[in-house]
Each structure stands twice: as C-alpha cells, then as structure tokens.
Design a protein around this motif. Structure first.
Motif, PDB file in Angstrom:
ATOM      1  N   ALA A  67      -3.320   5.486  -4.155  1.00  0.00           N
ATOM      2  CA  ALA A  67      -2.616   5.154  -2.910  1.00  0.00           C
ATOM      3  C   ALA A  67      -2.791   3.673  -2.583  1.00  0.00           C
ATOM      4  N   LEU A  68      -3.980   3.147  -2.802  1.00  0.00           N
ATOM      5  CA  LEU A  68      -4.203   1.712  -2.563  1.00  0.00           C
ATOM      6  C   LEU A  68      -3.325   0.883  -3.497  1.00  0.00           C
ATOM      7  N   LEU A 103     -12.820   0.960   3.116  1.00  0.00           N
ATOM      8  CA  LEU A 103     -11.419   0.813   2.732  1.00  0.00           C
ATOM      9  C   LEU A 103     -10.509   1.209   3.890  1.00  0.00           C
ATOM     10  N   GLU A 104      -9.346   0.600   3.943  1.00  0.00           N
ATOM     11  CA  GLU A 104      -8.342   0.973   4.951  1.00  0.00           C
ATOM     12  C   GLU A 104      -7.113   1.494   4.218  1.00  0.00           C
ATOM     13  N   LEU A 105      -6.586   2.591   4.686  1.00  0.00           N
ATOM     14  CA  LEU A 105      -5.460   3.220   4.003  1.00  0.00           C
ATOM     15  C   LEU A 105      -4.715   4.101   4.999  1.00  0.00           C
ATOM     16  N   GLU A 106      -3.398   4.176   4.851  1.00  0.00           N
ATOM     17  CA  GLU A 106      -2.644   5.092   5.714  1.00  0.00           C
ATOM     18  C   GLU A 106      -2.858   6.527   5.221  1.00  0.00           C
ATOM     19  N   LYS A 141       0.458   5.685   0.498  1.00  0.00           N
ATOM     20  CA  LYS A 141       0.053   6.557   1.599  1.00  0.00           C
ATOM     21  C   LYS A 141      -0.628   7.782   1.001  1.00  0.00           C
ATOM     22  N   GLN A 149       0.817  -1.212   0.000  1.00  0.00           N
ATOM     23  CA  GLN A 149       0.000   0.000   0.000  1.00  0.00           C
ATOM     24  C   GLN A 149       0.847   1.256   0.000  1.00  0.00           C
ATOM     25  N   GLY A 199      -0.342   1.577  -4.266  1.00  0.00           N
ATOM     26  CA  GLY A 199       1.071   1.608  -3.871  1.00  0.00           C
ATOM     27  C   GLY A 199       1.763   2.947  -4.010  1.00  0.00           C
ATOM     28  N   GLU A 220      -7.529   5.477  -4.866  1.00  0.00           N
ATOM     29  CA  GLU A 220      -7.176   4.311  -5.686  1.00  0.00           C
ATOM     30  C   GLU A 220      -5.684   4.264  -6.001  1.00  0.00           C
ATOM     31  N   LYS A 228       2.539   7.042  -3.299  1.00  0.00           N
ATOM     32  CA  LYS A 228       2.373   8.106  -2.299  1.00  0.00           C
ATOM     33  C   LYS A 228       1.675   9.265  -2.986  1.00  0.00           C
TER      34      LYS A 228
END
Lengths: 250, 250
Positions: free
Chosen positions: B70-71, B102-105, B4, B2, B73, B68, B75
């Motif tokens: 960021a998901l 969705l989970e994302l930093e 960020k 993933q 890969g 999308e 930044k």
C-alpha cells in the motif's frame, strides 16, 4: 397458512454497511415494522408494502403486532438498526412467543451492531476481550449495571457502552468514568462515535482524564480501552496480546 | 503516490451476510491478502488481482507485506472472516504502523462477527449485557483469560467464547464450565454454533450441566446464557430486562 417473521438488523445506517440478506428479507416481506427513524434508512425498499411505524418504548406492542400478522399468513420484517439481537427487537419477539406458547417461523438476520461500526471508525479498539454494557436503566436496575462496569473494569476488558447518556440519565456516565479510573490509567484511550456511518457522523478520540460525559447522548457509542490500548495517528489500538510476544513473531 | 489499505470483514462466510462495502473494497483493490480459507469464500471477486494467500499464525508477516504494498501505491485488501477488528487483522496492522511510525490511509470495513452470526442462529441469547472472550492462550496468558471468565461469570454477563478449544488446548473449556457453574444454575442454556452460515453449519442448544466440551473446536462459537436466559422452541432467549417490567409495558 403461516407466514414468516424476519428480525432484520440493517447495520449502522448507510446502505453500504447493510448485508444482502437484510435487504432481501425486507424485499420479501409484505409488512415492515419498526421505529420511524430506522424505517427512514430503508425507505427505498418500502414501496408497495404495508408499513407499521412506531415511536420509542413500544417494543412489546410492536412484537405482538408483528407476530399476529405473521401468524395470519404475512411475511413480516421487523427492522432494527445495528443487529436485532443486541438491545434490539429479537428478545422482545422471542419472549412474546414464549409467554404465549406460540410457534412461528422466525429468521434472525444479523447486522453490523454499533460496537463494530464505532470500532471500525476508531481503528482497532476491540483487538482483545471486551464487554458490552448498556447504561439504560429502564429495564435493568442501575445497581446491576454499575456492578457489571466494576467487574469489567477489574478484568481489564475493553468496555463498549451503548446508550451512554440521555437527557434524563445525566450522571451515570460520569460514575462509570470514576469506576474505570480506579482500575486504569488516566491516559486510557476513550472513543466516542456519534451517528456512525450516517449523516452527522462524528468521531472523537480522547482519554479517561479528558473525556466530557456531557458530549455523549443516545446516538453515541462509547469505547473505553483496556490498560494496554494506545493511540497512534488518531486511532485507538488494543493489541491482540502482549507486545513482546507479538514482536517475537514478527 | 500512496495506495490504500482496506481491512475487510467479510462476515461469517456466506456472501448473503457480507456487506456491500466489503464486496466493493475487495473489487477496488489491486492486491488481496488473507488466509487461504477466507480467500476461498470470496474467490469469485479475485480474478485479475494479485492474491497473497498465507497459512495461520502469520499475522505480523501479512500485516507487513500488505502495508508495504500500500505504501508503494497499491490498493490492498486484507480479508478476515467475521469482523477484522475482533481477533482479526486490524490490530496487527495498526500495531505494525505504530511500531514503524508509518502513515497510511486505512479503511476498516466492519463485518458480522461470529458472536452475532452464532447469536442469530441460536435465537436471541445476546439480549442483555455480554462479554466476548477468546480462549486462545497463544498471545494472552491463560491466567488472565481465566480471570476474565471468572469476573464475567460473577457479573452475570452472557459469555461469548471465541476459539473455545483446539486439539492442543483441550482442557480449558471444561475449566470455564466449572467456573461458570460456581455462579449459575446447571440448567443455564449454552449454544454451540459450528461453521455459522457456511457448509456444515451445525447449531446445538444444551445446558451447562449437559454440555460436552469435546464437541467444540476452533470453528465453533460458544454462547453461555446469563442466569435469566431460557430456552423456548429450541431457541436461547436472554430477556432485555426483568420480566415483570416487560410485562408491565406490554
């Protein structure tokens, strides 16, 4: 020749969240004035400067000193954490100038105030209209503060509380909770941020029902969501508008 | 792996009032997303990066694209002027994540929002409790906005208005003036700041009586003083507390 007075907001504390102008203003100054705690945050910028540190509750004295030095020709920076205009030194300085009919070049350097720092750490709680209220009753009667909390709760404003609790002032935050509960669900999200972006930074997301006022202190900023705020993945989110409209636009 | 997502508030516009973290976040990103106008303010940081510029009113589309990427890969930095959490992109992004589970930093990088920028240029109008209200009725019904203005006026909050007027929305600010005049003197100070800290920056100090709503537009931030605000040497000052108490402490 007259000097200049900078009213510098250095942001929440970590240098990363300070603006370049704030750093420059301190660098350009001959004298730096502020609470000991805030001066420590900019220690590395102070070498070779005259430094006037002072304790809490000496705002007027500090304003007077700084103004006199600037009138005498020095460049003087008064340092506040956050933004100098939000419960900081800016109004004390301008009030002092006005009361004494003095003229002086003053530059206010805005900074990231704790409402913004706390909000960033909590997610997006300030996505819609909000009210900022200090619970400190040193300079404002409690009756007036309570009235504002009441109206902000009625208007479904997100509510940001500065100075939510001190050892001397221990029941007011519980009273705020009661007032807001008359207007919002028990599950309304509440965020507490202590020492935002500083050592010991702590972020807690809870609800009006569960919140424990005793956990807040003078280093805490507290944000109470509106009736539309919700929590997802540990973050408080206040939608910009009605969900249905947003979805229509997606 | 993933990526960020950074939600970056770049402040009012001049680089001087941007935080170091905001500049770093853009530097660290592979992709930078934002309105064309805001991207122009950070043009020098964009070389070698993928840039996704978009027009107004495409918040949800921009949020989706950025998430999308960021998901996948990358930044990604979404750039807002001021602070991303105040009528900016932060809530649109978190809403999108929540709706799609969705989970994302995500890192929100706070910035100097226009209330603070305008206040700094006006003096110290935010020296006491204040309410921030957007007059844009695209996502919130006008009735609700008017109700908030009414309650903020009643509570003697300093009132900060974002998006006070557009070509399409030309009578609302006049209505706000009427409402506040029911609660405050005609001589209450009003400050209008257009293009704070940018080219064409204009600052006007007037009163509720004299203010001309037609002078405001979408680039203007407007601050209406409380009943205790006053003007000295062209600056709006809202005392932190009652004058008598201040003087006692001097």
């Amino acid at each position: 020749m007259q000097g200049k007075l900078y009213l510098v907001g250095i942001g929440p504390g970590s240098r990363e969240h300070t603006t370049r102008r704030a750093v420059e203003a301190i660098r350009e100054s001959d004298v730096v004035v502020g609470y000991t705690t805030y001066l420590r945050l900019v220690e590395d910028l102070l070498s070779g400067k005259e430094v006037l540190a002072s304790g809490m509750r000496r705002e007027v004295e500090r304003a007077r000193q700084a103004v006199e030095l600037a009138l005498g020709g020095k460049k003087v920076a008064i340092v506040s954490s956050g933004d100098s205009g939000i419960y900081g030194m800016a109004s004390a300085v301008f009030e002092y100038l006005a009361e004494n009919r003095l003229e002086l070049e003053v530059e206010v350097v805005p900074g990231v105030t704790s409402a913004l720092a706390a909000a960033a750490l909590l997610g997006a709680p300030l996505g819609n209209d909000f009210a900022v209220i200090s619970l400190s009753d040193l300079l404002v009667p409690w009756q007036e503060i309570e009235r504002r909390v009441e109206l902000a709760a009625e208007g479904d404003f997100v509510i940001v509380l500065y100075n939510p609790r001190s050892s001397r002032r221990d029941w007011q935050l519980g009273r705020v909770r009661e007032i807001v509960l008359e207007h919002r669900p028990q599950a309304t999200p509440v965020g507490l941020v202590r020492n935002a972006y500083r050592d010991g930074c702590a972020v807690e997301v809870t609800t009006l029902r569960e919140m424990n006022p005793a956990k807040a202190d003078m280093l805490t900023t507290l944000i109470i969501g509106s009736s539309r705020s919700f929590v997802y993945a540990g973050r408080i989110i206040t939608p910009r508008g009605y969900r249905s409209k947003y979805s229509m636009r997606g």
